[in-house]
Design a protein around this motif. Structure first.
Motif, PDB file in Angstrom:
ATOM      1  N   MET A  12      41.207  41.184  54.414  1.00  0.00           N
ATOM      2  CA  MET A  12      41.605  40.592  53.159  1.00  0.00           C
ATOM      3  C   MET A  12      40.857  39.267  53.019  1.00  0.00           C
ATOM      4  O   MET A  12      40.902  38.434  53.915  1.00  0.00           O
ATOM      5  CB  MET A  12      43.119  40.441  53.208  1.00  0.00           C
ATOM      6  CG  MET A  12      43.728  39.520  52.251  1.00  0.00           C
ATOM      7  SD  MET A  12      45.534  39.610  52.151  1.00  0.00           S
ATOM      8  CE  MET A  12      46.089  40.034  53.762  1.00  0.00           C
ATOM      9  N   PRO A  13      40.129  39.063  51.920  1.00  0.00           N
ATOM     10  CA  PRO A  13      39.397  37.815  51.714  1.00  0.00           C
ATOM     11  C   PRO A  13      40.339  36.618  51.683  1.00  0.00           C
ATOM     12  O   PRO A  13      41.529  36.749  51.423  1.00  0.00           O
ATOM     13  CB  PRO A  13      38.722  38.010  50.356  1.00  0.00           C
ATOM     14  CG  PRO A  13      38.658  39.481  50.176  1.00  0.00           C
ATOM     15  CD  PRO A  13      39.881  40.023  50.861  1.00  0.00           C
ATOM     16  N   GLY A  14      39.773  35.462  51.913  1.00  0.00           N
ATOM     17  CA  GLY A  14      40.571  34.247  51.994  1.00  0.00           C
ATOM     18  C   GLY A  14      40.855  33.605  50.656  1.00  0.00           C
ATOM     19  O   GLY A  14      40.682  34.196  49.592  1.00  0.00           O
ATOM     20  N   ALA A  15      41.284  32.368  50.742  1.00  0.00           N
ATOM     21  CA  ALA A  15      41.704  31.602  49.572  1.00  0.00           C
ATOM     22  C   ALA A  15      40.528  31.318  48.645  1.00  0.00           C
ATOM     23  O   ALA A  15      39.387  31.181  49.076  1.00  0.00           O
ATOM     24  CB  ALA A  15      42.342  30.295  50.016  1.00  0.00           C
ATOM     25  N   ARG A  16      40.852  31.213  47.362  1.00  0.00           N
ATOM     26  CA  ARG A  16      39.850  30.900  46.348  1.00  0.00           C
ATOM     27  C   ARG A  16      39.467  29.418  46.473  1.00  0.00           C
ATOM     28  O   ARG A  16      40.319  28.547  46.517  1.00  0.00           O
ATOM     29  CB  ARG A  16      40.417  31.188  44.967  1.00  0.00           C
ATOM     30  CG  ARG A  16      39.474  30.837  43.845  1.00  0.00           C
ATOM     31  CD  ARG A  16      39.982  31.198  42.474  1.00  0.00           C
ATOM     32  NE  ARG A  16      41.439  31.179  42.414  1.00  0.00           N
ATOM     33  CZ  ARG A  16      42.144  31.747  41.463  1.00  0.00           C
ATOM     34  NH1 ARG A  16      41.539  32.399  40.499  1.00  0.00           N
ATOM     35  NH2 ARG A  16      43.445  31.675  41.458  1.00  0.00           N
ATOM     36  N   ILE A  17      38.171  29.164  46.513  1.00  0.00           N
ATOM     37  CA  ILE A  17      37.652  27.799  46.535  1.00  0.00           C
ATOM     38  C   ILE A  17      37.358  27.344  45.109  1.00  0.00           C
ATOM     39  O   ILE A  17      37.750  26.278  44.687  1.00  0.00           O
ATOM     40  CB  ILE A  17      36.365  27.702  47.386  1.00  0.00           C
ATOM     41  CG1 ILE A  17      36.605  28.182  48.814  1.00  0.00           C
ATOM     42  CG2 ILE A  17      35.809  26.295  47.372  1.00  0.00           C
ATOM     43  CD1 ILE A  17      37.650  27.418  49.576  1.00  0.00           C
ATOM     44  N   THR A  18      36.653  28.186  44.371  1.00  0.00           N
ATOM     45  CA  THR A  18      36.324  27.900  42.976  1.00  0.00           C
ATOM     46  C   THR A  18      35.949  29.210  42.295  1.00  0.00           C
ATOM     47  O   THR A  18      35.648  30.200  42.961  1.00  0.00           O
ATOM     48  CB  THR A  18      35.184  26.860  42.857  1.00  0.00           C
ATOM     49  OG1 THR A  18      35.029  26.462  41.498  1.00  0.00           O
ATOM     50  CG2 THR A  18      33.870  27.407  43.379  1.00  0.00           C
ATOM     51  N   SER A  19      35.965  29.193  40.984  1.00  0.00           N
ATOM     52  CA  SER A  19      35.597  30.388  40.214  1.00  0.00           C
ATOM     53  C   SER A  19      34.679  30.005  39.075  1.00  0.00           C
ATOM     54  O   SER A  19      34.784  28.906  38.526  1.00  0.00           O
ATOM     55  CB  SER A  19      36.841  31.065  39.623  1.00  0.00           C
ATOM     56  OG  SER A  19      37.642  31.591  40.636  1.00  0.00           O
ATOM     57  N   GLY A  20      33.814  30.942  38.729  1.00  0.00           N
ATOM     58  CA  GLY A  20      32.978  30.804  37.552  1.00  0.00           C
ATOM     59  C   GLY A  20      33.466  31.788  36.504  1.00  0.00           C
ATOM     60  O   GLY A  20      34.617  32.234  36.534  1.00  0.00           O
ATOM     61  N   GLU A  21      32.588  32.149  35.596  1.00  0.00           N
ATOM     62  CA  GLU A  21      32.963  33.105  34.553  1.00  0.00           C
ATOM     63  C   GLU A  21      33.198  34.502  35.120  1.00  0.00           C
ATOM     64  O   GLU A  21      34.077  35.211  34.672  1.00  0.00           O
ATOM     65  CB  GLU A  21      31.877  33.164  33.476  1.00  0.00           C
ATOM     66  CG  GLU A  21      31.824  31.916  32.619  1.00  0.00           C
ATOM     67  CD  GLU A  21      30.802  32.039  31.504  1.00  0.00           C
ATOM     68  OE1 GLU A  21      30.482  33.172  31.082  1.00  0.00           O
ATOM     69  OE2 GLU A  21      30.315  30.990  31.058  1.00  0.00           O
ATOM     70  N   ARG A  22      32.384  34.889  36.135  1.00  0.00           N
ATOM     71  CA  ARG A  22      32.490  36.251  36.667  1.00  0.00           C
ATOM     72  C   ARG A  22      32.742  36.314  38.159  1.00  0.00           C
ATOM     73  O   ARG A  22      33.226  37.315  38.648  1.00  0.00           O
ATOM     74  CB  ARG A  22      31.219  37.040  36.335  1.00  0.00           C
ATOM     75  CG  ARG A  22      30.951  37.134  34.848  1.00  0.00           C
ATOM     76  CD  ARG A  22      29.714  37.941  34.545  1.00  0.00           C
ATOM     77  NE  ARG A  22      28.550  37.327  35.170  1.00  0.00           N
ATOM     78  CZ  ARG A  22      27.425  37.973  35.448  1.00  0.00           C
ATOM     79  NH1 ARG A  22      27.307  39.242  35.166  1.00  0.00           N
ATOM     80  NH2 ARG A  22      26.418  37.356  36.005  1.00  0.00           N
ATOM     81  N   VAL A  23      32.371  35.287  38.898  1.00  0.00           N
ATOM     82  CA  VAL A  23      32.494  35.341  40.354  1.00  0.00           C
ATOM     83  C   VAL A  23      33.524  34.342  40.852  1.00  0.00           C
ATOM     84  O   VAL A  23      33.824  33.344  40.189  1.00  0.00           O
ATOM     85  CB  VAL A  23      31.149  35.079  41.078  1.00  0.00           C
ATOM     86  CG1 VAL A  23      30.094  36.084  40.659  1.00  0.00           C
ATOM     87  CG2 VAL A  23      30.680  33.672  40.877  1.00  0.00           C
ATOM     88  N   THR A  24      34.047  34.650  42.022  1.00  0.00           N
ATOM     89  CA  THR A  24      34.969  33.752  42.718  1.00  0.00           C
ATOM     90  C   THR A  24      34.406  33.502  44.100  1.00  0.00           C
ATOM     91  O   THR A  24      33.948  34.427  44.769  1.00  0.00           O
ATOM     92  CB  THR A  24      36.372  34.393  42.835  1.00  0.00           C
ATOM     93  OG1 THR A  24      36.873  34.626  41.520  1.00  0.00           O
ATOM     94  CG2 THR A  24      37.330  33.481  43.589  1.00  0.00           C
TER      95      THR A  24
END
Length: 183
Positions: free
Chosen positions: A1-13
């Motif tokens: 399971m991937p980890g915590a979100r650092i930042t997001s753009g329009e399409r990618v996290t």
């Protein structure tokens, strides 16, 4: 399971790289379409230890479903498409490295991901510049860097034996001031 979100753009996290991601990283690094342009050696699971990359900020590039939260999302809520890393940021000029699975090449995901990481570096570190290198034969990577405003700063001739021949490494740099002027 991937980890915590650092930042997001329009399409990618961009998410933290966790031990569960090692099999994805290993499969990708064994893929000749990724490994040859990077010049990376084959590595087994034990050699890909996410906790052993001292001095490196690693980001797993994901496409998130609407249900994916900021914490550790369910496996079905994210699709891993690549990795971006920043090395040496805490003691000299940060150096970017990145790769993406072949299925997403040419879709703009690399540009968006690397842009998010450049913004991260200039926000988190007191550095006047960030660098990156690309082999002279890797037109896609060089084009990505140039599209973000990186300037060619030099060339290391016959830097590494890659895919049957010695390749030049083209070194790029981007100043904080140049990045801010683009925004």
């Amino acid at each position: 399971m991937p980890g915590a979100r650092i930042t997001s753009g329009e399409r990618v996290t961009l998410r933290t790289v966790e031990s569960e991601d090692v099999s994805f990283l290993q499969r990708a690094s064994a893929n000749p379409e990724i490994r040859y342009p990077l010049g990376n050696p084959l590595r087994n699971r034990e050699q890909i230890d996410v906790s052993d990359e001292k001095g490196t900020d690693q980001f797993l590039v994901c496409l998130d479903e609407d249900d994916a939260g900021p914490g550790r999302p369910d496996e079905d809520d994210v699709t891993r498409i690549g990795q971006v890393s920043v090395s040496d940021a805490d003691w000299k000029r940060p150096e970017l490295g990145y790769w993406f699975v072949p299925d997403v090449h040419g879709g703009g995901y690399g540009t968006e991901s690397v842009s998010l990481v450049v913004e991260y570096v200039f926000r988190e570190y007191d550095t006047p510049a960030v660098g990156a290198g690309a082999y002279d034969c890797n037109d896609a990577s060089r084009g990505l860097l140039e599209s973000l405003g990186f300037t060619e700063e030099g060339r290391r001739r016959k830097f590494m034996f890659v895919d049957g021949e010695y390749r030049d490494m083209v070194q790029y740099g981007l100043l904080r001031r140049e990045w801010r002027e683009r925004a």
